[in-house]
Write a protein that holds these residues in place. Structure first.
Motif, PDB file in Angstrom:
ATOM      1  N   GLU A  96      56.454 -23.852 -79.876  1.00 35.14           N
ATOM      2  CA  GLU A  96      55.082 -24.353 -79.795  1.00 35.14           C
ATOM      3  C   GLU A  96      54.885 -25.218 -78.556  1.00 35.14           C
ATOM      4  O   GLU A  96      53.805 -25.229 -77.975  1.00 35.14           O
ATOM      5  CB  GLU A  96      54.728 -25.118 -81.066  1.00 35.14           C
ATOM      6  N   ALA A  97      55.942 -25.905 -78.136  1.00 35.14           N
ATOM      7  CA  ALA A  97      55.861 -26.666 -76.891  1.00 35.14           C
ATOM      8  C   ALA A  97      55.644 -25.712 -75.720  1.00 35.14           C
ATOM      9  O   ALA A  97      54.857 -25.994 -74.814  1.00 35.14           O
ATOM     10  CB  ALA A  97      57.121 -27.499 -76.691  1.00 35.14           C
ATOM     11  N   VAL A  98      56.308 -24.569 -75.754  1.00 33.38           N
ATOM     12  CA  VAL A  98      56.119 -23.565 -74.696  1.00 33.38           C
ATOM     13  C   VAL A  98      54.682 -23.041 -74.723  1.00 33.38           C
ATOM     14  O   VAL A  98      54.041 -22.892 -73.683  1.00 33.38           O
ATOM     15  CB  VAL A  98      57.139 -22.416 -74.833  1.00 33.38           C
ATOM     16  N   SER A 114      57.587 -15.363 -74.929  1.00 33.41           N
ATOM     17  CA  SER A 114      57.154 -14.601 -73.765  1.00 33.41           C
ATOM     18  C   SER A 114      55.638 -14.607 -73.657  1.00 33.41           C
ATOM     19  O   SER A 114      54.919 -14.793 -74.647  1.00 33.41           O
ATOM     20  CB  SER A 114      57.658 -13.159 -73.851  1.00 33.41           C
ATOM     21  N   LEU A 115      55.168 -14.412 -72.457  1.00 40.14           N
ATOM     22  CA  LEU A 115      53.724 -14.304 -72.235  1.00 40.14           C
ATOM     23  C   LEU A 115      53.171 -13.093 -72.964  1.00 40.14           C
ATOM     24  O   LEU A 115      52.035 -13.122 -73.449  1.00 40.14           O
ATOM     25  CB  LEU A 115      53.434 -14.228 -70.735  1.00 40.14           C
ATOM     26  N   ARG A 170      49.992 -12.821 -75.550  1.00 43.26           N
ATOM     27  CA  ARG A 170      48.921 -11.812 -75.411  1.00 43.26           C
ATOM     28  C   ARG A 170      48.756 -11.043 -76.720  1.00 43.26           C
ATOM     29  O   ARG A 170      47.642 -10.825 -77.180  1.00 43.26           O
ATOM     30  CB  ARG A 170      49.246 -10.830 -74.284  1.00 43.26           C
ATOM     31  N   TYR A 171      49.876 -10.630 -77.298  1.00 42.56           N
ATOM     32  CA  TYR A 171      49.846  -9.875 -78.542  1.00 42.56           C
ATOM     33  C   TYR A 171      49.168 -10.680 -79.652  1.00 42.56           C
ATOM     34  O   TYR A 171      48.422 -10.140 -80.462  1.00 42.56           O
ATOM     35  CB  TYR A 171      51.274  -9.492 -78.946  1.00 42.56           C
ATOM     36  N   GLY A 194      49.376  -6.472 -67.641  1.00 39.17           N
ATOM     37  CA  GLY A 194      50.470  -7.373 -67.997  1.00 39.17           C
ATOM     38  C   GLY A 194      51.464  -7.566 -66.886  1.00 39.17           C
ATOM     39  O   GLY A 194      51.121  -7.563 -65.705  1.00 39.17           O
ATOM     40  N   MET A 195      52.720  -7.696 -67.298  1.00 39.87           N
ATOM     41  CA  MET A 195      53.791  -7.997 -66.361  1.00 39.87           C
ATOM     42  C   MET A 195      53.950  -6.912 -65.303  1.00 39.87           C
ATOM     43  O   MET A 195      54.146  -7.204 -64.128  1.00 39.87           O
ATOM     44  CB  MET A 195      55.099  -8.170 -67.136  1.00 39.87           C
TER      45      MET A 195
END
Length: 181
Positions: free
Chosen positions: A11-13, A54-55, A59-60, A71-72
């Motif tokens: 959650e910090a991330v 992960s980013l 997104r998901y 995306g990536m």
């Protein structure tokens, strides 16, 4: 979140990612990943606990979205969604745990201070007031340890004095910040 309504590492991330996008506007996938990694590494050092989010997962979950591209693979421009803004607000209002050896507490405080200005003034005051209380609790704990007079020989007593002085300085700084809001 933990049972005490404080942030877990993942959650910090999320807070770093969402706050970075809300504060600075949309960023390219690679730039966002680099900014998040740089901040986390400089506050906590390398940590396996912080590498898992992960980013693509954000997104998901609908917290961030690609504004162009996908995306990536094509370095899409990413921005927060409405749900992402709501999640940011929830994460910013989370409790801060008592200091611990894992460094997560320091990260959460750093994140709150980094993004505090994005909250309304009353919420800012609430968060700083919580940090003042945390410092007061820490000082009480350290004072109790000092009164117990453990380890009279060696360097523990002088190290404890240093820790108390730092906690007092943090408390004064937070109280000053609260007074300026």
């Amino acid at each position: 979140m933990y049972r005490d309504n404080s942030l877990m590492p993942k959650e910090a991330v999320r807070l770093v990612v969402l706050g970075t996008l809300i504060q600075g506007g949309p960023l390219r996938y690679a730039d966002l990943a680099g900014a998040v990694r740089h901040f986390l590494d400089r506050i906590m050092g390398p940590s396996l606990d912080l590498m898992g989010t992960s980013l693509e997962m954000l997104r998901y979950e609908g917290l961030i979205e690609a504004l162009d591209g996908s995306g990536m693979e094509d370095n899409a421009l990413l921005g927060p969604t409405g749900a992402g803004r709501a999640e940011f607000d929830t994460l910013m209002r989370a409790n801060v745990r008592a200091p611990s050896a894992d460094g997560l507490n320091k990260l959460v405080i750093a994140l709150k201070l980094r993004f505090l200005h994005l909250l309304d003034v009353e919420s800012q005051r609430d968060q700083i007031d919580n940090l003042v209380s945390l410092c007061e609790t820490e000082l009480a704990r350290l004072g109790d340890l000092k009164r117990a007079d453990v380890g009279g020989d060696g360097h523990f007593a002088s190290w404890l004095e240093l820790d108390i002085a730092q906690a007092e300085e943090r408390l004064a700084w937070f109280q000053g910040l609260l007074a300026r809001l």
